[in-house]
Scaffold this motif. Structure first.
Motif, PDB file in Angstrom:
ATOM      1  N   GLU A 440       0.816  -1.215   0.000  1.00 50.42           N
ATOM      2  CA  GLU A 440       0.000   0.000   0.000  1.00 50.42           C
ATOM      3  C   GLU A 440       0.850   1.265   0.000  1.00 50.42           C
ATOM      4  O   GLU A 440       0.529   2.244  -0.684  1.00 50.42           O
ATOM      5  CB  GLU A 440      -0.953  -0.010   1.196  1.00 50.42           C
ATOM      6  N   ARG A 459      -6.758   2.898  -7.840  1.00 52.87           N
ATOM      7  CA  ARG A 459      -6.783   1.980  -6.692  1.00 52.87           C
ATOM      8  C   ARG A 459      -7.843   0.899  -6.906  1.00 52.87           C
ATOM      9  O   ARG A 459      -7.621  -0.281  -6.590  1.00 52.87           O
ATOM     10  CB  ARG A 459      -7.053   2.769  -5.407  1.00 52.87           C
ATOM     11  N   HIS A 462      -6.571  -1.579  -9.402  1.00 53.92           N
ATOM     12  CA  HIS A 462      -5.516  -2.429  -8.842  1.00 53.92           C
ATOM     13  C   HIS A 462      -6.102  -3.521  -7.943  1.00 53.92           C
ATOM     14  O   HIS A 462      -5.607  -4.650  -7.916  1.00 53.92           O
ATOM     15  CB  HIS A 462      -4.528  -1.573  -8.057  1.00 53.92           C
ATOM     16  N   THR A 463      -7.148  -3.181  -7.197  1.00 56.21           N
ATOM     17  CA  THR A 463      -7.781  -4.171  -6.309  1.00 56.21           C
ATOM     18  C   THR A 463      -8.891  -4.938  -7.011  1.00 56.21           C
ATOM     19  O   THR A 463      -9.608  -5.708  -6.374  1.00 56.21           O
ATOM     20  CB  THR A 463      -8.353  -3.487  -5.058  1.00 56.21           C
ATOM     21  N   SER A 468      -8.558  -5.878  -1.597  1.00 51.47           N
ATOM     22  CA  SER A 468      -7.266  -6.368  -2.078  1.00 51.47           C
ATOM     23  C   SER A 468      -6.961  -7.759  -1.535  1.00 51.47           C
ATOM     24  O   SER A 468      -6.272  -8.549  -2.185  1.00 51.47           O
ATOM     25  CB  SER A 468      -6.148  -5.392  -1.690  1.00 51.47           C
ATOM     26  N   LYS A 499      -1.439 -11.007   0.764  1.00 46.34           N
ATOM     27  CA  LYS A 499      -2.430 -10.529  -0.201  1.00 46.34           C
ATOM     28  C   LYS A 499      -1.800  -9.891  -1.445  1.00 46.34           C
ATOM     29  O   LYS A 499      -2.505  -9.596  -2.408  1.00 46.34           O
ATOM     30  CB  LYS A 499      -3.377  -9.527   0.454  1.00 46.34           C
TER      31      LYS A 499
END
Length: 664
Positions: A440, A459, A462-463, A468, A499
């Motif tokens: 992060e 964001r 990306h998740t 995430s 993760k």
């Protein structure tokens, strides 16, 4: 558009019944039933631009008398209220919190028409409705709306117990089961068209996954540009068109493609599988499927499957009517290509909760994010043997979302695992490559120069528009098309500390049978024989992901020869049961950290990692004198101890302590 609406009424809503007030049970002064905004937007698409929706309702005045009352839905902030009718009859003395409110509504007229009933807690109709799977979403939502056949059981129960209000009606003349049986030839064992339609329509597709399956068909026909038209249903009704510039189909080819389960010879790069995708994906969303296609130099052919016609004739009869004028421009194709037109589409059943966007905006966003992820290699021009593909959604060009594509992602070498017990000449194989994505802090640093809105978008991409923690795990690519992602298939448990790791597993058509790719091409199963070899491959990248999560990791460049000079350890070795594993890994080394390493007088391994009251610690035994000496030399160097702790962790992941036992 006919719906069945269900809601378990709460104490505050029962004030609409005079008898509840007369019994002194009321505390609040509300005189209406709450209607959730997502239900209203689904049932009444035009509600987006209205504050009041008129409904002519039928309901019981007493046990034998039906009253007709002009009622309405009124916007109340974000939600709505059902107002205009407060029954005064003592008949409603049974109402208490938990009473089931059931309404059938036809939203195709103005005003809408509806019938509703309040069903007591001890009534068999309530048990029959809540005991059926159609009511499942009441566990997540205070109110649900079931469209057409989605509420078939509820409608039957209401008709049985309250025939004065609810009558079973057929929207089109339907050939009865008995008539169908008497008309068919004794040797005719073909499936009932209406029954099979209903089965295939429930094959597990969401709207985004159904569209992806239709895009598969376009790609299988060599499409380079795909246009998806999905207009706002508030303006033009609910319909969709997927049009491409591929090779198209001849009239006979299109007729074959419209057959259920039609088998053909699939090319190595063909995304099709069962001869089901076009029909199953379309029918999961719409009652009418029209396909317009043209091969190079050929004629345009139009064929349609229509649920109403299947119900009327109970025969597998394709229609060849021209496309309606309002959709004609959307299906137009050039020299060659195919257009798939879905009309009479069923509404979305599960809007996303907790967001302020309209259901339509949510659907568009879900389609966009799904296609950008699933087809990211095609959109990037990285699908093997394929040119770069352009997909437009309502004129917006989709942007590839590569889950391993962030510039800060650390990539490991690819490994090949042959699937055991293969009977084919060419052994099917999995190609496995692990990636560790940025933590992060690194990600935030990377995007900090962007405006806040763009930061949020990046964001979410990306998740993968979720948590995430859910994005970690295995990513299965069939012919460069992502079919399943997230989770570990029982290899490991999801762990917050790991993760950051994502593992791409590529395979082709040869592996379909052993991986048991399902009919919707969304599920796979890993054979037991490869679970351990695959798990062994992933252990070291998982350790690196754990380090990076803790914001302590940096990578050491791998060297040739399968070993890393930072450790002297070969990360993985061939497995005798069939998998072939080659390549090298990036091995992480820790920065300064508080680490507990202590010498102990005995033990059955050179070292053991334990967790006690002081946290995690490494106990080093006399079994490896050189390690004992090293611990003594760095006793006062916290940074060296942290590095040694993580070095030993990597060896643990490779099973070194067990291998060394008794050999030192």
């Amino acid at each position: 558009m006919k719906f069945t609406i269900l809601r378990l009424l709460t104490h505050s809503e029962l004030g609409m019944f005079h008898e509840y007030r007369r019994q002194g049970k009321e505390r609040a002064k509300q005189r209406a039933i709450n209607f959730d905004w997502d239900v209203v937007d689904t049932v009444f698409p035009s509600a987006e631009d209205q504050d009041t929706i008129a409904i002519n309702c039928r309901r019981f005045e007493d046990e034998h008398t039906v009253a007709e009352v002009a009622s309405w839905l009124k916007r109340q902030h974000r939600n709505w209220r059902f107002e205009g009718d407060c029954p005064t009859s003592p008949y409603y003395s049974f109402v208490d919190p938990g009473v089931l409110f059931a309404m059938t509504v036809d939203a195709s007229t103005t005003p809408a028409t509806a019938s509703w009933v309040a069903i007591p807690a001890d009534h068999p109709a309530r048990a029959a409705i809540l005991g059926h799977g159609e009511s499942a979403r009441l566990g997540k939502s205070a109110m649900i709306a079931l469209y057409g056949d989605e509420g078939q059981h509820c409608q039957a129960v209401l008709s049985e117990h309250f025939p004065q209000l609810f009558k079973e009606e057929e929207t089109v003349p339907v050939t009865s089961r008995q008539e169908y049986d008497s008309n068919r030839n004794d040797d005719d064992a073909a499936p009932d068209p209406l029954g099979l339609f209903k089965i295939l329509a429930r094959a597990g597709h969401s709207l985004p996954s159904a569209i992806a399956d239709l895009v598969d068909n376009s790609l299988s026909h060599g499409a380079r540009e795909i246009y998806i038209t999905f207009p706002n249903p508030n303006a033009s009704g609910r319909w969709m068109c997927i049009r491409d510039d591929g090779t198209g189909m001849t009239p006979s080819g299109l007729r074959d493609a419209m057959k259920i389960g039609h088998q053909r010879d699939y090319d190595d790069g063909d995304l099709g599988k069962f001869g089901y995708g076009l029909k199953g994906a379309a029918w999961s969303q719409a009652d009418r499927l029209t396909v317009v296609s043209k091969a190079p130099g050929g004629e345009v052919t139009t064929l349609t499957w229509d649920k109403g016609h299947l119900a009327k004739t109970r025969r597998w009869v394709l229609l060849s009517d021209p496309v309606a004028s309002e959709h004609a421009s959307s299906v137009e194709i050039g020299d060659s290509g195919t257009s798939v037109l879905l009309t009479q589409m069923r509404p979305a059943m599960e809007p996303i909760k907790g967001k302020t966007d309209t259901p339509y905006a949510q659907e568009l966003a879900a389609i966009k994010s799904h296609l950008e992820l699933v087809f990211h290699r095609y959109l990037e021009g990285k699908a093997r043997g394929r040119e770069k593909v352009v997909i437009r959604l309502n004129d917006e060009i989709l942007r590839a979302n590569n889950p391993m594509g962030h510039p800060l992602t650390k990539e490991y070498d690819q490994h090949r695992i042959e699937l055991p017990d293969s009977t084919s000449d060419k052994a099917p194989a999995l190609y496995v490559r692990a990636y560790v994505t940025p933590n992060e802090a690194e990600f935030d640093e990377y995007i900090k120069a962007l405006p806040p809105l763009e930061q949020r978008v990046e964001r979410e991409r990306h998740t993968l528009n979720g948590r995430s923690n859910d994005a970690q795990g295995l990513y299965f690519y069939r012919l460069d098309r992502l079919i399943k992602w997230g989770g570990w298939e029982d290899l490991f448990a999801k762990d917050e500390h790991t993760k950051l790791i994502r593992v791409a597993i590529d395979f082709d058509r040869l592996a379909d049978e052993q991986l048991q790719v399902d009919i919707s091409k969304q599920l796979v199963r890993l054979p037991f024989a490869i679970i351990k070899p695959l798990g062994d491959l992933i252990k070291i990248p998982r350790a690196a992901a754990r380090l990076r999560y803790n914001k302590k990791g940096r990578s050491v460049p791998p060297l040739a020869g399968g070993a890393n000079t930072a450790t002297g350890v070969t990360p993985s070795t061939p497995v005798s049961s069939g998998p072939i594993v080659t390549g090298t890994h990036v091995v992480p080394v820790a920065k300064k950290d508080r680490a507990l390493i202590r010498l102990v007088s005995s033990g059955d391994k050179p070292w053991q990692r334990k967790t006690g009251f002081k946290g995690e610690e490494v106990e080093v035994t006399p079994l490896m004198p050189t390690l004992v000496t090293l611990v003594q030399l760095i006793e006062k160097d916290a940074e060296a101890k942290a590095a040694l702790s993580e070095f030993l962790r990597v060896l643990e992941a490779a099973g070194v302590p067990d291998k060394l036992t008794g050999k030192v």
